[in-house]
Design a protein around this motif. Structure first.
Motif, PDB file in Angstrom:
ATOM      1  N   VAL A  96       0.838  -1.196   0.000  1.00 22.67           N
ATOM      2  CA  VAL A  96       0.000   0.000   0.000  1.00 22.67           C
ATOM      3  C   VAL A  96       0.877   1.251   0.000  1.00 22.67           C
ATOM      4  N   ALA A  97       0.388   2.301  -0.621  1.00 26.18           N
ATOM      5  CA  ALA A  97       1.120   3.574  -0.640  1.00 26.18           C
ATOM      6  C   ALA A  97       1.061   4.212   0.742  1.00 26.18           C
ATOM      7  N   THR A  98       2.139   4.906   1.097  1.00 29.74           N
ATOM      8  CA  THR A  98       2.189   5.587   2.388  1.00 29.74           C
ATOM      9  C   THR A  98       2.532   7.058   2.192  1.00 29.74           C
ATOM     10  N   THR A  99       2.232   7.846   3.199  1.00 26.99           N
ATOM     11  CA  THR A  99       2.549   9.269   3.191  1.00 26.99           C
ATOM     12  C   THR A  99       3.995   9.455   3.646  1.00 26.99           C
ATOM     13  N   PRO A 100       4.528  10.679   3.530  1.00 26.05           N
ATOM     14  CA  PRO A 100       5.889  10.921   4.044  1.00 26.05           C
ATOM     15  C   PRO A 100       6.043  10.587   5.521  1.00 26.05           C
ATOM     16  N   ARG A 101       4.943  10.602   6.282  1.00 21.42           N
ATOM     17  CA  ARG A 101       4.985  10.240   7.703  1.00 21.42           C
ATOM     18  C   ARG A 101       4.763   8.744   7.917  1.00 21.42           C
ATOM     19  N   THR A 102       4.726   7.979   6.857  1.00 20.48           N
ATOM     20  CA  THR A 102       4.541   6.516   6.823  1.00 20.48           C
ATOM     21  C   THR A 102       3.139   6.064   7.206  1.00 20.48           C
ATOM     22  N   ASN A 103       2.176   6.989   7.287  1.00 20.21           N
ATOM     23  CA  ASN A 103       0.789   6.577   7.446  1.00 20.21           C
ATOM     24  C   ASN A 103       0.299   5.995   6.130  1.00 20.21           C
ATOM     25  N   VAL A 104      -0.662   5.099   6.197  1.00 24.39           N
ATOM     26  CA  VAL A 104      -1.206   4.525   4.964  1.00 24.39           C
ATOM     27  C   VAL A 104      -2.017   5.584   4.228  1.00 24.39           C
ATOM     28  N   GLU A 105      -1.748   5.742   2.975  1.00 27.76           N
ATOM     29  CA  GLU A 105      -2.337   6.823   2.173  1.00 27.76           C
ATOM     30  C   GLU A 105      -3.689   6.416   1.594  1.00 27.76           C
ATOM     31  N   THR A 106      -4.638   7.340   1.666  1.00 34.03           N
ATOM     32  CA  THR A 106      -5.932   7.173   1.016  1.00 34.03           C
ATOM     33  C   THR A 106      -6.327   8.519   0.421  1.00 34.03           C
ATOM     34  N   LYS A 107      -7.399   8.531  -0.335  1.00 37.43           N
ATOM     35  CA  LYS A 107      -7.950   9.804  -0.770  1.00 37.43           C
ATOM     36  C   LYS A 107      -8.488  10.558   0.444  1.00 37.43           C
ATOM     37  N   LEU A 108      -8.658  11.872   0.308  1.00 35.65           N
ATOM     38  CA  LEU A 108      -9.113  12.705   1.408  1.00 35.65           C
ATOM     39  C   LEU A 108     -10.461  12.216   1.941  1.00 35.65           C
ATOM     40  N   GLU A 109     -10.515  12.001   3.264  1.00 31.83           N
ATOM     41  CA  GLU A 109     -11.717  11.547   3.940  1.00 31.83           C
ATOM     42  C   GLU A 109     -12.245  10.225   3.376  1.00 31.83           C
ATOM     43  N   ALA A 110     -11.332   9.390   2.887  1.00 37.37           N
ATOM     44  CA  ALA A 110     -11.683   8.068   2.382  1.00 37.37           C
ATOM     45  C   ALA A 110     -10.810   7.043   3.090  1.00 37.37           C
ATOM     46  N   TYR A 111     -11.133   5.769   2.920  1.00 45.14           N
ATOM     47  CA  TYR A 111     -10.469   4.727   3.695  1.00 45.14           C
ATOM     48  C   TYR A 111      -9.909   3.591   2.844  1.00 45.14           C
ATOM     49  N   GLU A 112     -10.194   3.585   1.535  1.00 46.89           N
ATOM     50  CA  GLU A 112      -9.627   2.549   0.672  1.00 46.89           C
ATOM     51  C   GLU A 112      -8.212   2.943   0.284  1.00 46.89           C
ATOM     52  N   THR A 113      -7.287   2.010   0.363  1.00 40.57           N
ATOM     53  CA  THR A 113      -5.882   2.272   0.068  1.00 40.57           C
ATOM     54  C   THR A 113      -5.631   2.237  -1.435  1.00 40.57           C
ATOM     55  N   SER A 114      -4.366   2.336  -1.803  1.00 39.28           N
ATOM     56  CA  SER A 114      -3.976   2.271  -3.222  1.00 39.28           C
ATOM     57  C   SER A 114      -4.133   0.871  -3.791  1.00 39.28           C
ATOM     58  N   VAL A 115      -4.328  -0.109  -2.926  1.00 37.12           N
ATOM     59  CA  VAL A 115      -4.513  -1.502  -3.351  1.00 37.12           C
ATOM     60  C   VAL A 115      -5.999  -1.847  -3.279  1.00 37.12           C
ATOM     61  N   PRO A 116      -6.603  -2.287  -4.359  1.00 36.57           N
ATOM     62  CA  PRO A 116      -8.032  -2.616  -4.340  1.00 36.57           C
ATOM     63  C   PRO A 116      -8.363  -3.637  -3.262  1.00 36.57           C
ATOM     64  N   ARG A 117      -9.500  -3.421  -2.609  1.00 38.55           N
ATOM     65  CA  ARG A 117     -10.044  -4.308  -1.570  1.00 38.55           C
ATOM     66  C   ARG A 117      -9.319  -4.208  -0.233  1.00 38.55           C
ATOM     67  N   VAL A 118      -8.323  -3.344  -0.152  1.00 36.73           N
ATOM     68  CA  VAL A 118      -7.611  -3.149   1.111  1.00 36.73           C
ATOM     69  C   VAL A 118      -7.937  -1.759   1.653  1.00 36.73           C
ATOM     70  N   PHE A 119      -8.440  -1.701   2.881  1.00 32.45           N
ATOM     71  CA  PHE A 119      -8.828  -0.450   3.527  1.00 32.45           C
ATOM     72  C   PHE A 119      -7.962  -0.236   4.765  1.00 32.45           C
ATOM     73  N   THR A 120      -8.065   0.929   5.365  1.00 34.46           N
ATOM     74  CA  THR A 120      -7.293   1.216   6.569  1.00 34.46           C
ATOM     75  C   THR A 120      -8.074   2.153   7.478  1.00 34.46           C
ATOM     76  N   ALA A 121      -7.709   2.163   8.759  1.00 34.01           N
ATOM     77  CA  ALA A 121      -8.383   3.036   9.729  1.00 34.01           C
ATOM     78  C   ALA A 121      -7.517   3.188  10.969  1.00 34.01           C
ATOM     79  N   GLY A 122      -7.826   4.218  11.752  1.00 33.81           N
ATOM     80  CA  GLY A 122      -7.150   4.428  13.024  1.00 33.81           C
ATOM     81  C   GLY A 122      -5.810   5.116  12.885  1.00 33.81           C
ATOM     82  N   ASP A 123      -4.940   4.897  13.856  1.00 36.30           N
ATOM     83  CA  ASP A 123      -3.637   5.560  13.872  1.00 36.30           C
ATOM     84  C   ASP A 123      -2.807   5.220  12.642  1.00 36.30           C
ATOM     85  N   MET A 124      -2.996   4.041  12.103  1.00 32.03           N
ATOM     86  CA  MET A 124      -2.260   3.643  10.895  1.00 32.03           C
ATOM     87  C   MET A 124      -2.612   4.550   9.726  1.00 32.03           C
ATOM     88  N   HIS A 125      -3.782   5.130   9.781  1.00 33.50           N
ATOM     89  CA  HIS A 125      -4.283   5.993   8.723  1.00 33.50           C
ATOM     90  C   HIS A 125      -4.034   7.472   9.017  1.00 33.50           C
TER      91      HIS A 125
END
Length: 494
Positions: free
Chosen positions: A435-464
């Motif tokens: 999955v793509a990550t931000t410069p701070r190593t959080n998992v990257e998603t679109k703004l106010e969204a939860y699906e990652t750069s990999v289809p069918r993989v989502f993220t939430a919480g501190d990891m996000h």
């Protein structure tokens, strides 16, 4: 609004706490809630404002103002006042997954944004919330809610902290089949091993987990996804995967002597203490880790305070807590108006206990470590510290804390606990799922969204979102659940 003048007639009152020297004798919760009649009067203090900032959960001045879960605060406060406890529970249950957790560990963003806080003391909403949920448990109103129909869809949740549990609860109640994977030996993540027992007794977690199991959620422990089971295996077996692994990559202190024995990350120290207590059914604590030692805690946040309180309970000879930033003001600065989060001095339970035991505040502001000194056996025995001052960086224009020449000092330190925050998600997990990550190593998603750069993989919480509060993790878990549900069903009523 049942009592229009309640905020004028009744003073703010909160749970009674045991004196510091009494409560440090064990690792139990030490707050005695108000009785029902007194709690009702606290509900009467709510003004039912035309604009209830308490439930807004919006960002003001870069800080959260009000409850991120948008709990219907004036309504629940009024129901407490009128004694309609079951209705208060049903109303709270509309927006909240785990009030029993936040009513113990949340810093009460709702109270900071309370209108009464503008010219007085805020409504004790956090205490009201705890009274509601504990009454609900006592009366048998908190019951398993298994779905009437299963959808046939399967979801893997990686990580069993507050975001993972919230996502699992919501998706399971929707009718999907949910399995939660946890690398530790017990479910709970941060709630279990990151928060000491005296703040959140683990029986409170177990009570909720039993309900979730009865609802149909499956829990798998001692399974490190990315090591014991591959990302490919999960994606082959499950329709969706939600990564809720937390921001568990601790920030280190890279100075000479860092390789000395007796230096630990705070989360590892706190986990060991809690695990020892749980494994022994609270008959044993690892007193040998801190008893008679000079403890140095590096970091001034909640985790640092937890290390202070834990070290005091383990019989430390002294506790010093270093904070890089200046001491906050006692009252709000003009640049920090209500309803912004108040950036003021807060003396938490651990610091209160250290003051009672050692006779002084353990915190030392505008100070950092420059070197750890070892004894002949390679154990840390001292630390070199230096004072800091704020200076503006000529290139970036940002304020930076820089050492003050001539202020170096050597202090005793037999046990060092690094509570300097976290840098983001752990690389082996993000690499496993690609999955793509931000410069701070959080998992990257679109703004106010939860699906990652990999289809069918989502993220939430501190990891996000990065290191944050339990209440934010619960909100993220609930929002991610809705996103997953929409991706599976084409719509969602979550």
């Amino acid at each position: 609004m049942g009592k229009p003048t309640g905020f004028l007639e009744y003073n703010r009152e909160v749970a009674k706490v045991l004196p510091p020297k009494v409560r440090i004798a064990n690792f139990k919760e030490f707050r005695t809630p108000l009785n029902k009649e007194k709690q009702k009067l606290q509900g009467a203090r709510c003004m039912a404002c035309g604009v209830p900032f308490c439930q807004a959960g919006m960002m003001i001045g870069g800080m959260a103002s009000g409850c991120p879960l948008h709990n219907l605060v004036p309504e629940t406060n009024d129901l407490v006042f009128t004694g309609n406890w079951k209705q208060a529970f049903l109303r709270l249950n509309k927006t909240h997954s785990f009030p029993e957790f936040t009513s113990r560990v949340c810093p009460a963003l709702c109270e900071a944004a309370c209108t009464c806080n503008l010219n007085g003391d805020p409504v004790s909403t956090k205490e009201n919330e705890r009274a509601i949920i504990e009454t609900a448990y006592a009366e048998g109103w908190v019951k398993p809610q298994p779905p009437a129909v299963r959808t046939g869809k399967t979801i893997a949740v990686v990580g069993s902290g507050p975001s993972g549990l919230a996502a699992a609860q919501q998706l399971n109640r929707r009718g999907h089949s949910v399995t939660v994977f946890e690398r530790s030996d017990r479910i709970g993540g941060l709630l279990r091993y990151g928060i000491p027992n005296m703040k959140l007794e683990k029986s409170v977690i177990d009570r909720r987990l039993k309900l979730m199991e009865e609802e149909g959620v499956k829990f798998v422990t001692n399974t490190n996804v990315g090591v014991d089971i591959t990302a490919e295996e999960l994606l082959k077996k499950f329709d969706r995967v939600i990564l809720c692994c937390g921001a568990s990559n601790p920030r280190d202190i890279k100075v000479p002597g860092r390789d000395a024995k007796g230096i630990y990350f705070a989360v590892d120290f706190l986990k060991k203490v809690t695990k020892t207590l749980l494994d022994s059914d609270f008959t044993k604590a690892p007193y040998e880790d801190a008893k008679g030692k000079h403890v140095l805690v590096i970091g001034g946040g909640d985790t640092g305070n937890d290390c202070v309180g834990t070290s005091v309970r383990l019989g430390a000879k002294s506790v010093t807590q270093l904070e890089m930033m200046p001491m906050p003001p006692v009252e709000r600065a003009a640049s920090n108006p209500w309803p912004e989060w108040p950036k003021v001095l807060k003396t938490d339970y651990g610091q209160e206990e250290a003051i009672a035991v050692f006779g002084h505040d353990p915190r030392v502001y505008q100070t950092t470590v420059t070197e750890f000194i070892k004894d002949k056996n390679g154990n840390v025995c001292q630390a070199k510290i230096v004072k800091l001052k704020g200076e503006k960086d000529p290139k970036s224009g940002r304020m930076m804390m820089v050492p003050v020449e001539g202020t170096e000092e050597v202090i005793p330190a037999d046990l060092v606990l690094i509570a300097a925050g976290f840098l983001g998600s752990q690389k082996y997990v993000t690499d496993a799922f690609k999955v793509a990550t931000t410069p701070r190593t959080n998992v990257e998603t679109k703004l106010e969204a939860y699906e990652t750069s990999v289809p069918r993989v989502f993220t939430a919480g501190d990891m996000h979102r990065g290191q944050s509060l339990v209440v934010w993790a619960i909100r993220e878990g609930r929002e991610a659940a809705k996103a997953v549900d929409e991706s599976l069903m084409g719509y969602s009523y979550l």
